[in-house]
Design a protein around this motif. Structure first.
Motif: not given
Length: 370
Positions: A56, A60, A65-67, A70, A97-98, A102, A107, A111
């Motif tokens: 993470v 970041s 950055p962010g989901y 990832a 987590t991301l 968000s 997202d 996920c």
């Protein structure tokens, strides 16, 4: 647990870092690589959390950055065969987590789809719990669709990830408070062609029995009304806790109707047992009724606790069928040894028989420590 802890080790971290660097060179993955030197002394869960936090942090630190970053990285890594096994547990946790950070529903939904994509490489059953806890209705709506997946791993994830008392996993209060919430998933999977999936369904049903025995028996009754070749075995496994507890409806459903029996014993081979040791006991059971009696024969050990109270555990002996007037003599040995899951305390213990859920013949003995 030492061997379990090593499922994520320095080599795992190095492999993960190399794969992510190859498919996403714009991310430096320095904190992820650095986690390799911090694993010593940590259990598997702590290693997972450490590595997830590092992932993470690295994601970041990039310009975007962010989901979504990832998710793109992890999906691209699926092209690499080595992107598999326990190193995916922290990957799935980092993704969740991301996604939760968000706050965007797109997202959250993506996920869930990502976990379904990852789970053939390593189950996402632990990470999905946090999505379920955050928004159970939205998560369950997607998870119910997994039950129709052509991939057995994804179908199993639908059942296993929503178990009320999944080992190693965080509790999801909504799954306990609303036992009906997952029954549609189990209904879709109880006749699954994969034994891997059916075992999960049975364990899920057994979990539900802890707090919703009525719903479980009703569900099992429906399944037995429309069975296939595997339904009987699945239901027996799913009702195992209720059978041990002597739940009358569960017993009747599996053919153990109330019976007229006479029980003699148990007769113990000693009155004092020193740990470690074995206690041998014998008993006789006779059918005093006018019809054949199908009997679930179990026994309970009433263990002494630290405060002097008792805690009973049920153990299975056999299933027997006795004609009217027929009797059977049975013998059993029970081992008392120190285990990581049970601490023995000296003092009076007891052994008791259980026939079709009814207790018979409590007999006490003294357990001494060496």
């Amino acid at each position: 647990m030492g061997v379990m802890n090593e499922l994520i080790n320095a080599g795992s971290v190095e492999t993960l870092t190399r794969i992510l660097t190859e498919i996403g060179p714009e991310i430096r993955w320095e904190r992820t690589a650095g986690a390799a030197s911090k694993l010593d002394g940590l259990n598997l869960r702590a290693r997972t959390d450490l590595l997830a936090e590092a992932l993470v942090a690295d994601i970041s630190s990039v310009p975007s950055p962010g989901y979504p970053t990832a998710a793109d990285s992890f999906r691209a890594a699926l092209q690499v065969p080595e992107f598999t096994g326990w190193l995916l547990w922290p990957v799935s946790e980092a993704a969740v987590t991301l996604a939760l950070a968000s706050g965007a529903m797109k997202d959250f939904d993506d996920c869930l789809a990502l976990l379904a994509a990852l789970t053939p490489r390593l189950t996402g059953e632990f990470a999905v719990r946090r999505l379920l806890a955050n928004d159970p209705d939205r998560a369950l709506a997607a998870i119910r669709g997994w039950a129709a997946s052509p991939d057995e791993h994804v179908r199993r994830l639908a059942s296993e990830g929503t178990r009320p008392y999944l080992p190693w996993a965080v509790r999801v209060p909504a799954l306990i408070q609303r036992p009906q919430a997952t029954l549609a998933i189990l209904d879709a999977l109880y006749r699954d062609p994969s034994g891997y999936v059916r075992r999960s369904v049975a364990n899920h049903l057994n979990d539900l029995a802890r707090h919703a025995p009525g719903e479980v028996v009703d569900t099992a009754r429906r399944w037995l009304a429309a069975p296939d070749a595997n339904t009987g075995r699945l239901v027996r496994h799913g009702l195992r806790t209720l059978l041990k507890k002597g739940h009358p409806d569960a017993l009747v459903l599996l053919g153990f109707a109330p019976a007229q029996v006479a029980v003699s014993g148990p007769r113990l081979d000693r009155e004092v047992l020193t740990l470690p040791g074995e206690l041998t006991f014998a008993f006789d059971v006779a059918n005093t009724g006018s019809e054949d009696a199908r009997l679930a024969v179990d026994y309970l050990v009433h263990y002494r606790k630290a405060d002097g109270s008792e805690s009973a555990k049920v153990f299975k002996i056999s299933t027997v069928t006795l004609a009217p007037g027929e009797s059977r003599s049975l013998t059993k040995r029970h081992a008392f040894r120190e285990m990581t899951t049970r601490v023995h305390y000296p003092g009076v213990h007891a052994l008791e028989l259980q026939i079709n859920g009814t207790a018979h013949g409590r007999t006490e003995f003294l357990l001494e420590l060496p």
